[in-house]
Design an enzyme around this catalytic site. Structure first.
Site, PDB file in Angstrom:
ATOM      1  N   ASN A  10      27.086 -18.693  35.829  1.00 22.23           N
ATOM      2  CA  ASN A  10      29.416 -18.702  36.779  1.00 22.23           C
ATOM      3  C   ASN A  10      29.319 -18.691  37.372  1.00 22.23           C
ATOM      4  O   ASN A  10      29.535 -17.379  37.950  1.00 22.23           O
ATOM      5  CB  ASN A  10      29.382 -17.614  35.142  1.00 22.23           C
ATOM      6  CG  ASN A  10      31.192 -18.042  35.071  1.00 22.23           C
ATOM      7  OD1 ASN A  10      31.726 -19.446  36.093  1.00 22.23           O
ATOM      8  ND2 ASN A  10      32.234 -17.307  34.451  1.00 22.23           N
ATOM      9  N   LYS A  12      32.747 -19.495  38.773  1.00 20.17           N
ATOM     10  CA  LYS A  12      33.594 -19.120  38.710  1.00 20.17           C
ATOM     11  C   LYS A  12      34.147 -20.240  40.065  1.00 20.17           C
ATOM     12  O   LYS A  12      34.096 -21.239  39.834  1.00 20.17           O
ATOM     13  CB  LYS A  12      33.840 -17.435  38.799  1.00 20.17           C
ATOM     14  CG  LYS A  12      32.934 -16.487  38.188  1.00 20.17           C
ATOM     15  CD  LYS A  12      33.332 -15.115  37.961  1.00 20.17           C
ATOM     16  CE  LYS A  12      32.592 -14.525  37.068  1.00 20.17           C
ATOM     17  NZ  LYS A  12      32.859 -13.204  36.652  1.00 20.17           N
ATOM     18  N   HIS A  94      35.510 -16.613  27.595  1.00 20.44           N
ATOM     19  CA  HIS A  94      35.027 -15.819  29.008  1.00 20.44           C
ATOM     20  C   HIS A  94      36.316 -14.682  28.936  1.00 20.44           C
ATOM     21  O   HIS A  94      37.598 -15.314  28.492  1.00 20.44           O
ATOM     22  CB  HIS A  94      34.881 -16.564  30.418  1.00 20.44           C
ATOM     23  CG  HIS A  94      34.349 -15.793  31.479  1.00 20.44           C
ATOM     24  ND1 HIS A  94      35.648 -14.237  32.177  1.00 20.44           N
ATOM     25  CD2 HIS A  94      32.948 -15.253  31.832  1.00 20.44           C
ATOM     26  CE1 HIS A  94      33.888 -13.817  32.922  1.00 20.44           C
ATOM     27  NE2 HIS A  94      33.297 -14.363  32.783  1.00 20.44           N
ATOM     28  N   GLU A  96      38.120 -13.130  31.296  1.00 19.96           N
ATOM     29  CA  GLU A  96      38.739 -13.747  32.678  1.00 19.96           C
ATOM     30  C   GLU A  96      40.201 -14.842  31.464  1.00 19.96           C
ATOM     31  O   GLU A  96      41.381 -15.024  32.508  1.00 19.96           O
ATOM     32  CB  GLU A  96      37.876 -14.139  33.677  1.00 19.96           C
ATOM     33  CG  GLU A  96      37.554 -12.995  34.534  1.00 19.96           C
ATOM     34  CD  GLU A  96      36.080 -13.913  35.517  1.00 19.96           C
ATOM     35  OE1 GLU A  96      35.513 -12.819  35.741  1.00 19.96           O
ATOM     36  OE2 GLU A  96      35.857 -14.900  35.239  1.00 19.96           O
ATOM     37  N   GLU A 164      29.908 -10.143  26.721  1.00 14.35           N
ATOM     38  CA  GLU A 164      30.174  -9.750  28.113  1.00 14.35           C
ATOM     39  C   GLU A 164      31.056  -8.606  27.935  1.00 14.35           C
ATOM     40  O   GLU A 164      32.218  -8.796  27.306  1.00 14.35           O
ATOM     41  CB  GLU A 164      30.884 -10.566  28.270  1.00 14.35           C
ATOM     42  CG  GLU A 164      30.009 -11.274  28.804  1.00 14.35           C
ATOM     43  CD  GLU A 164      29.953 -12.743  30.097  1.00 14.35           C
ATOM     44  OE1 GLU A 164      29.651 -13.086  31.215  1.00 14.35           O
ATOM     45  OE2 GLU A 164      31.334 -13.448  29.714  1.00 14.35           O
ATOM     46  N   GLY A 170      31.374  -7.954  37.161  1.00 14.31           N
ATOM     47  CA  GLY A 170      32.162  -7.640  38.107  1.00 14.31           C
ATOM     48  C   GLY A 170      32.330  -6.566  38.677  1.00 14.31           C
ATOM     49  O   GLY A 170      32.464  -6.005  40.090  1.00 14.31           O
ATOM     50  N   SER A 210      27.160  -8.176  35.495  1.00 13.16           N
ATOM     51  CA  SER A 210      26.504  -7.493  36.771  1.00 13.16           C
ATOM     52  C   SER A 210      24.818  -7.617  36.443  1.00 13.16           C
ATOM     53  O   SER A 210      24.606  -6.957  36.576  1.00 13.16           O
ATOM     54  CB  SER A 210      27.348  -6.357  36.552  1.00 13.16           C
ATOM     55  OG  SER A 210      28.789  -5.702  37.211  1.00 13.16           O
TER      56      SER A 210
END
Length: 247
Positions: A10, A12, A94, A96, A164, A170, A210
């Site tokens: 991904n 992003k 996701h 985010e 996730e 991250g 990560s």
């Protein structure tokens, strides 16, 4: 049965024509495990460019799509549009998208259903925040998110679940192999209880948070970890190491 290992990259909101050209050329030059399914998700505007330049054994995904085919939805991209420019996958739900853009569980479920109908395969994301894990609510949150997806899906053939943990995305923090396996096993158990034993056995469950070249091989040894959804490391040479973690 043996579930085929899958790795998604991904990108992003990262990349330019020049930097992604370099990345794609790098992927073309390396050996990737032929028994692994590899998918990369660039920003929308680069999908067509990358699909034309990328080796054919690596698929391309959208990072999101809307739940309508067309209409007055400024700024949105339809699943049908992704198919039209050569994408075969899409990432949905996701964290985010859930956190920053306030996507609800039910909206994610509707998007999954629409994307499947349009002919896309789906990486459906679930995962808990740090405070939810600390309150022992991991399965409560993940099961709620799964239920919102399951009520809109009748055929799971083209759905991959991506677990996730939000606290690991991250941040440099990674769930231990044991923590990842525990939740993946719980997800498979939920699918068995609420969908079917066959779907539970066949559905691949990816881990994301990560993941990098240094920890992928250890995580890949876990029984219910069927692959990875990779963020930052997918933009680096170590992505190849992650792709080959199960070789």
């Amino acid at each position: 049965m043996t579930r085929k290992f899958i790795v998604g990259g991904n990108f992003k909101l990262n990349g330019s024509k020049a930097s992604l050209k370099t990345l794609i050329e790098g992927l073309d030059e390396v050996n990737i495990d032929p028994n692994a399914e590899i998918v990369i998700a660039p920003p929308f505007v680069y999908i067509d460019l990358i699909r034309k330049a990328l080796r054919k054994d690596v698929a391309v995904a959208g990072q999101n799509c809307y739940l309508k085919t067309s209409g007055a939805f400024t700024g949105e991209v339809a699943a049908e549009m992704l198919v039209d420019v050569g994408a075969s996958w899409v990432i949905l739900g996701h964290s985010e998208r859930r956190e920053i853009f306030k996507e609800t569980d039910d909206e994610v479920g509707l998007k999954v259903a629409h994307a499947l109908k349009a002919g896309l395969k789906v990486m459906a994301c679930v995962g808990e925040k740090l405070e939810e894990r600390e309150k022992n609510k991991t399965t409560e949150v993940v099961f709620r998110q799964l239920a919102a997806i399951a009520k809109h899906v009748s055929n799971w053939t083209h759905v991959v679940v991506a677990y996730e943990p939000v606290w690991a995305i991250g941040t440099g923090k990674v769930a231990t192999p044991e923590q990842a396996q525990e939740v993946h096993k719980d997800i498979r158990g939920w699918l068995k209880a609420h969908v079917s034993a066959e779907v539970a056995q066949q559905t691949r469950i990816m881990y994301g948070g990560s993941v990098n070249g240094g920890n992928a091989e250890t995580l890949a040894r876990e029984e219910d970890v069927d692959g990875f959804l990779v963020g930052g490391a997918s933009l680096k040479p170590e992505f190849v190491t992650v792709c080959n973690a199960n070789a």
